[in-house]
Design an enzyme around this catalytic site. Structure first.
Site, PDB file in Angstrom:
ATOM      1  N   SER A 132    -100.743 -94.156 -18.900  1.00 55.28           N
ATOM      2  CA  SER A 132    -100.051 -95.330 -18.366  1.00 55.28           C
ATOM      3  C   SER A 132     -98.872 -94.944 -17.481  1.00 55.28           C
ATOM      4  CB  SER A 132     -99.540 -96.160 -19.547  1.00 55.28           C
ATOM      5  OG  SER A 132     -98.699 -97.186 -19.096  1.00 55.28           O
ATOM      6  N   TYR A 157     -94.180 -97.194 -27.313  1.00 53.74           N
ATOM      7  CA  TYR A 157     -95.537 -97.199 -26.750  1.00 53.74           C
ATOM      8  C   TYR A 157     -95.682 -96.072 -25.720  1.00 53.74           C
ATOM      9  CZ  TYR A 157     -99.296 -98.396 -23.538  1.00 53.74           C
ATOM     10  OH  TYR A 157    -100.396 -98.326 -22.716  1.00 53.74           O
ATOM     11  N   LYS A 161     -98.037 -92.565 -25.698  1.00 51.10           N
ATOM     12  CA  LYS A 161     -99.001 -92.208 -24.652  1.00 51.10           C
ATOM     13  C   LYS A 161     -98.704 -90.800 -24.107  1.00 51.10           C
ATOM     14  CE  LYS A 161    -101.936 -95.368 -24.458  1.00 51.10           C
ATOM     15  NZ  LYS A 161    -103.373 -95.230 -24.371  1.00 51.10           N
TER      16      LYS A 161
END
Ligand code: NAD
Ligand code: WQD
Length: 367
Positions: A132, A157, A161
């Site tokens: 991402s 988050y 990742k």
């Protein structure tokens, strides 16, 4: 994008019932690939795959398995001869990750570790991973982001990742095998042109597009535009929205790259840098919140009700990709602009106001 299947071999798609996963499964099937999906359905329903089967006329084997469940994942690796894995399975809410950081680390990092261990044990060499743009955190300036931009996720988050990317790289180094394309997506929106599959958030959406479309079908009252005092064209935040079908094609392009490299090397050793490739997946063009609203007004023939509110914490003024590396090395070019993205998102939402539940007559007729 044309991608050739490897005869007799399967592609494992984890998280394939989800938003980007189901669109990628569709494009894979259209290109003749044999696909197997693993998903624990924590944020999706199996109907997405049933609809892919209807569109393509091709069966998609589905296994209800959590990627952290090594015993059952191993059984799937025993059952099918995979040549590649596309790993979408993961949790993706920035907001939820701040409340439950451990849950995000566990699912996104341990899930990736377990999957890659299974790959290594079964000598499956290739993975395409959903990473991402959130890894870049709040970019220091408004220039398009290349893959060399500084990394600095600013929420759990994003940290999960980044850690997952590192886990893939470290395991491939340790075991001296494996090739990866780590694809850093910018803002995927839109839906397949059939209007049969699309984004299906379980709760109130945090992301702009589903929030807008749910407002238009009357599920939400109005859009809050988070700030109009950014140093951008109209003061609202600018993002690189990428059509989910273009993004799905990017995965096919990444598979081609991995296969090409495998053929060129013909078993010869390659450095880790040559085996783990990183690509930004965006269009290179940014649109502001109000420009997206405008496109959606045109696409829907309605008017999105909105109010300007304070900025949302952690939001950057502008996040736009430099997709030159993916253009050159993957020969991947996006085809759809924001008007198409909005038209397709609207077709999905208006024909499926409750997502996969309570299908409209239009959808029932097609099913
Ligand atoms: P999604 O929630 O629709 O899809 C993720 C799928 O993974 C769901 O079907 C979910 O049920 C499944 N899943 C989650 N944890 C699992 C586990 N432990 N075992 C098996 N299945 C599991 O989300 P999406 O938008 O399709 O995103 C796919 C991937 O792309 C995610 O990894 C996400 O982090 C990443 N990504 C998404 C965006 C975005 O804006 N949508 C942007 C960048 C990266
Ligand atoms: C887009 C723009 C908001 C909602 C997030 C993740 C990122 C990636 C994609 C997974 C911003 C504005 C939004 C609303 C608004 N996901 N906005 N009102 O924040 O760019 O990226 O999704 O990896 O990691 O961080 O996307 O859709 O939330 O916001 O004004 O109700 O819309 O301020 O400018 P974002 P978004």
């Amino acid at each position: 994008f044309i991608s050739k299947p490897v005869p007799g071999k399967y592609i494992l798609v984890t998280g394939g019932a989800g938003y980007i996963g189901s669109h990628t499964v569709l494009e894979l099937c259209k290109n003749g690939h044999d696909v197997v999906v693993v998903d624990n359905l924590c944020n999706s329903v199996e109907d997405s795959l049933k609809r892919v089967e209807i569109i393509t006329g091709k069966k998609v084997p589905f296994h209800l398995v959590d990627v952290r469940d090594k015993e059952n994942l191993n059984k799937i690796f025993d059952q099918y001869d995979f040549w590649a894995v596309i790993h979408f399975a993961g949790l993706k809410s920035v907001y939820e990750s701040v409340q439950y950081p451990e849950k995000y680390m566990n699912n996104n990092v341990e899930g990736t570790r377990t999957l890659v261990e299974c790959m290594i044990e079964h000598k499956v060499n290739n993975i395409v991973f959903s990473s991402s743009a959130t890894l870049y955190g709040e970019p220091k300036n408004m220039d398009p982001l290349t893959e060399e931009a500084d990394l600095g996720p600013i929420n759990p988050y994003g940290e999960s990742k980044l850690k997952a990317e590192q886990v893939i790289t470290e395991l491939f180094k340790e075991y001296e095998m494996g090739q990866a394309c780590l694809l850093r997506y910018f803002n995927p929106i839109g839906a397949d042109v059939s209007g049969l599959i699309g984004e299906n958030p379980k709760d109130i959406p945090n992301n702009l597009l589903p929030y807008i479309t749910q407002t238009l079908v009357g599920k939400l009252e109005y859009l809050r535009v988070f700030g109009n005092d950014y140093p951008t064209r109209d003061g609202t935040g600018v993002r690189d929205y990428v059509h989910v079908v273009d993004l799905a094609d990017g995965h096919l392009a990444a598979l081609e790259k991995l296969r090409e490299n495998e053929e060129i090397r013909a078993g010869a050793k390659a450095s880790l840098d040559e085996r783990v490739l990183i690509y930004n997946m965006g269009t290179g063009t940014g649109y502001s919140v109000l420009e997206v609203v405008d496109s959606m007004n045109k696409a829907s023939g309605k008017e999105v009700p909105y109010k300007i509110t304070d900025r949302r914490e952690g939001d950057a003024a502008q996040v736009v990709a430099c997709p030159a590396k993916a253009n050159k090395e993957l020969k991947w070019y996006t085809r759809f602009d924001v008007n198409v993205m909005c038209a397709d998102a609207w077709r999905w939402q208006s024909q499926n106001p409750d997502g996969y539940e309570n299908p409209s007559q239009f959808v029932l007729d097609l099913l």
